[in-house]
Design a protein around this motif. Structure first.
Motif, PDB file in Angstrom:
ATOM      1  N   ASP A   1       4.639   9.923  -3.817  1.00  0.00           N
ATOM      2  CA  ASP A   1       4.415   8.860  -2.825  1.00  0.00           C
ATOM      3  C   ASP A   1       3.079   8.164  -3.069  1.00  0.00           C
ATOM      4  OD1 ASP A   1       5.287   7.647  -0.136  1.00  0.00           O
ATOM      5  OD2 ASP A   1       3.241   8.335   0.281  1.00  0.00           O
ATOM      6  N   ALA A   2       2.066   8.943  -3.438  1.00  0.00           N
ATOM      7  CA  ALA A   2       0.765   8.350  -3.726  1.00  0.00           C
ATOM      8  C   ALA A   2       0.858   7.431  -4.941  1.00  0.00           C
ATOM      9  CB  ALA A   2      -0.269   9.448  -3.964  1.00  0.00           C
ATOM     10  N   ASN A   3       1.608   7.873  -5.969  1.00  0.00           N
ATOM     11  CA  ASN A   3       1.778   7.015  -7.149  1.00  0.00           C
ATOM     12  C   ASN A   3       2.510   5.732  -6.788  1.00  0.00           C
ATOM     13  OD1 ASN A   3       0.501   8.833  -8.845  1.00  0.00           O
ATOM     14  ND2 ASN A   3       2.397   9.905  -9.368  1.00  0.00           N
ATOM     15  N   ASN A   4       3.584   5.857  -5.966  1.00  0.00           N
ATOM     16  CA  ASN A   4       4.314   4.662  -5.539  1.00  0.00           C
ATOM     17  C   ASN A   4       3.411   3.744  -4.725  1.00  0.00           C
ATOM     18  OD1 ASN A   4       6.640   5.618  -6.746  1.00  0.00           O
ATOM     19  ND2 ASN A   4       7.387   6.620  -4.885  1.00  0.00           N
ATOM     20  N   SER A   5       2.566   4.359  -3.889  1.00  0.00           N
ATOM     21  CA  SER A   5       1.661   3.547  -3.081  1.00  0.00           C
ATOM     22  C   SER A   5       0.651   2.814  -3.954  1.00  0.00           C
ATOM     23  CB  SER A   5       0.936   4.442  -2.070  1.00  0.00           C
ATOM     24  OG  SER A   5       0.016   3.698  -1.316  1.00  0.00           O
TER      25      SER A   5
ATOM     26  N   ARG B   1       1.160  -0.673   3.535  1.00  0.00           N
ATOM     27  CA  ARG B   1       1.418   0.333   2.502  1.00  0.00           C
ATOM     28  C   ARG B   1       0.258   1.324   2.391  1.00  0.00           C
ATOM     29  NH1 ARG B   1       3.220  -4.412  -0.675  1.00  0.00           N
ATOM     30  NH2 ARG B   1       5.507  -4.457  -0.618  1.00  0.00           N
ATOM     31  N   THR B   2      -0.959   0.790   2.504  1.00  0.00           N
ATOM     32  CA  THR B   2      -2.128   1.668   2.436  1.00  0.00           C
ATOM     33  C   THR B   2      -2.127   2.667   3.588  1.00  0.00           C
ATOM     34  OG1 THR B   2      -3.403  -0.076   1.349  1.00  0.00           O
ATOM     35  CG2 THR B   2      -4.635   1.748   2.347  1.00  0.00           C
ATOM     36  N   ASP B   3      -1.834   2.162   4.801  1.00  0.00           N
ATOM     37  CA  ASP B   3      -1.790   3.060   5.966  1.00  0.00           C
ATOM     38  C   ASP B   3      -0.675   4.087   5.824  1.00  0.00           C
ATOM     39  OD1 ASP B   3      -3.880   1.654   7.022  1.00  0.00           O
ATOM     40  OD2 ASP B   3      -2.637   0.414   8.343  1.00  0.00           O
ATOM     41  N   ALA B   4       0.496   3.624   5.372  1.00  0.00           N
ATOM     42  CA  ALA B   4       1.620   4.545   5.214  1.00  0.00           C
ATOM     43  C   ALA B   4       1.309   5.608   4.167  1.00  0.00           C
ATOM     44  CB  ALA B   4       2.882   3.769   4.828  1.00  0.00           C
ATOM     45  N   ALA B   5       0.668   5.162   3.068  1.00  0.00           N
ATOM     46  CA  ALA B   5       0.311   6.132   2.025  1.00  0.00           C
ATOM     47  C   ALA B   5      -0.684   7.155   2.557  1.00  0.00           C
ATOM     48  CB  ALA B   5      -0.264   5.398   0.814  1.00  0.00           C
ATOM     49  N   GLY B   6      -1.672   6.676   3.352  1.00  0.00           N
ATOM     50  CA  GLY B   6      -2.642   7.604   3.930  1.00  0.00           C
ATOM     51  C   GLY B   6      -1.983   8.586   4.878  1.00  0.00           C
TER      52      GLY B   6
END
Length: 465
Positions: A42-46, A179-184
């Motif tokens: 998920d971090a890579n996708n983000s 996307r940044t918030d979702a990744a966090g």
């Protein structure tokens, strides 16, 4: 505890318990690592999504700059009607097809792509329907090119395109922030889930270690200690039951073995006591009676011999004394093997008889006196006799107290006021024999012998109903 007493609850197999714990631990570890891998993916996708959003913003900015270059070049040309001022417009027009394609392809969603395509069409319309005709009108010297209507039309088109670009970039920045918030949030959830998984794995390992210690290590140590006691002669030791099947089977086998040894020793002692009783009875009824008859005959013969026959009378007197000595020694021997008073009157009477013959003052007290099993009586008597003998020989005692209490358990206490200091390490074979006698009947013998303060032996033997 009986050797044949079994744990009646459901037993757990050590192998199945280990497999279950290992499987659960492996499952927790797999879940924890799966969550971590998902978090990494998920971090890579983000990261890829954020990179794509930045690219889209860059391409949108480049397109917006191209629009500004077009507008600036054409305005300068309209005002000056000089070709050099048209250079930025030409460069922007030449770069437009490639930049329009990159701008459209960099869109990060279907909605943004539709917006980019609309912006591209509007720019294309601005260029073909307004900017190029305006430049041609200027070249032809048409005064309408600098008129208010054309200027207003150009301003309206540019403002509209700028607003579209601003909205597009605002939407893209919003998607980037989302996307940044979702990744966090996903990373935080993954860390929490992985932490919980690892904590649960650690807790499981800890619980399994404690369970293994309680269910396996501690019982095995207890069995080892019980085996050491058994090797030391304590056949009454037993291993408590266990819920673990293998440990329970080990304990059951150990208890069966100890019980078998104890039963075997009890049978041997009962057989020995029977032989002692029979031997004492045979000595009393056989050899002792014959010696008594012989002594009576010698005394009768002595009365028939005149006193003048000094040699004969002296020989007869000496023979009578020898016969009496032999009778006394035989009576003492028979009493040592098995006292007749024990058979006839019981334990308390036998102990009192023993006390009357003891060279040290011996006081006997009893409570709830009654007859019990002859085997238990005989063993208890010989335990008391051995304890009294040890006190006389080694304790330097001036008084011995014997207390006998009857009940479900026969309790005998032998206490002296001697020098004390007797312990398991210093006790001799006599004390070991006492322990063996008592243990053969599921009994217990304890010694309290502080140096300089006498010795107390407490004997406890269960009495069969």
């Amino acid at each position: 505890m009986s050797a044949r007493q079994e744990y009646r609850g459901r037993r757990l197999g050590l192998t199945s318990l280990t497999v279950a714990a290992g499987g659960l631990l492996a499952s927790l570890i797999c879940v924890a690592f799966s969550v971590l891998l998902w978090a990494i993916a998920d971090a890579n996708n983000s990261v890829s999504a954020r990179r794509a959003s930045r690219t889209a913003l860059v391409e949108a900015g480049s397109m917006k700059q191209l629009l500004l270059d077009l507008e600036t070049g054409q305005r300068g040309f309209v005002i000056t009607e000089r070709e050099p001022f048209l250079q930025p417009w030409r460069a922007a027009r030449a770069a437009y097809p490639a930049k329009a394609r990159r701008f459209t392809e960099s869109a990060t969603s279907q909605e943004q792509r539709r917006t980019a395509e609309q912006i591209t069409r509007d720019v294309d319309s601005f260029l073909k329907d307004y900017s190029v005709p305006l430049v041609q009108m200027v070249r032809r010297g048409d005064p309408a090119a600098s008129g208010l209507e054309m200027t207003a039309e150009g301003k309206r088109r540019v403002d509209t395109l700028r607003a579209e670009f601003d909205q597009y970039m605002t939407d893209e920045r919003a998607q980037l922030a989302e996307r940044t918030d979702a990744a966090g949030a996903n990373s935080h959830q993954a860390v929490v889930a992985a932490t919980v998984g690892l904590a649960a794995s650690t807790a499981l390992v800890t619980v399994f270690t404690v369970l293994q210690h309680r269910a396996v290590v501690r019982p095995v140590r207890g069995t080892a200690a019980a085996a050491e006691q058994l090797a030391g002669g304590d056949l009454g030791v037993r291993v408590p039951p266990s819920r673990v099947a293998e440990i329970g089977a080990l304990g059951t086998s150990f208890n069966s073995m100890a019980a078998s040894l104890q039963d075997s020793r009890r049978r041997i002692m009962e057989s020995t006591e029977a032989v002692h009783r029979r031997t004492a009875r045979d000595l009393h009824d056989g050899a002792q009676q014959r010696l008594v008859s012989l002594m009576i005959g010698l005394r009768l013969a002595r009365e028939l011999v005149p006193d003048t026959e000094t040699a004969a009378t002296d020989l007869l007197d000496q023979s009578i004394d020898n016969a009496q000595t032999a009778i006394n020694e035989l009576r003492e021997l028979a009493s040592g093997i098995y006292p007749l008073v024990l058979t006839v009157k019981g334990l308390v009477a036998a102990v009192k008889d023993l006390a009357s013959r003891c060279p040290v003052v011996t006081v006997v007290e009893s409570k709830d006196e009654r007859r019990i099993s002859s085997t238990v009586e005989s063993n208890a008597y010989f335990v008391v006799a051995e304890a009294v003998t040890n006190a006389v020989k080694h304790a330097q005692a001036s008084r011995i107290d014997v207390s006998i209490e009857f009940g479900d358990v026969l309790r005998i206490k032998v206490a002296d006021d001697g020098i004390g200091g007797v312990g398991k390490s210093t006790a001799g074979s006599g004390m070991t024999g006492l322990t063996d006698r008592v243990a053969a009947f599921d009994g217990k013998l304890t010694i309290d012998s502080p140096p300089g303060d006498g010795t107390t032996l407490l004997i406890q033997i269960p009495v069969p109903a």
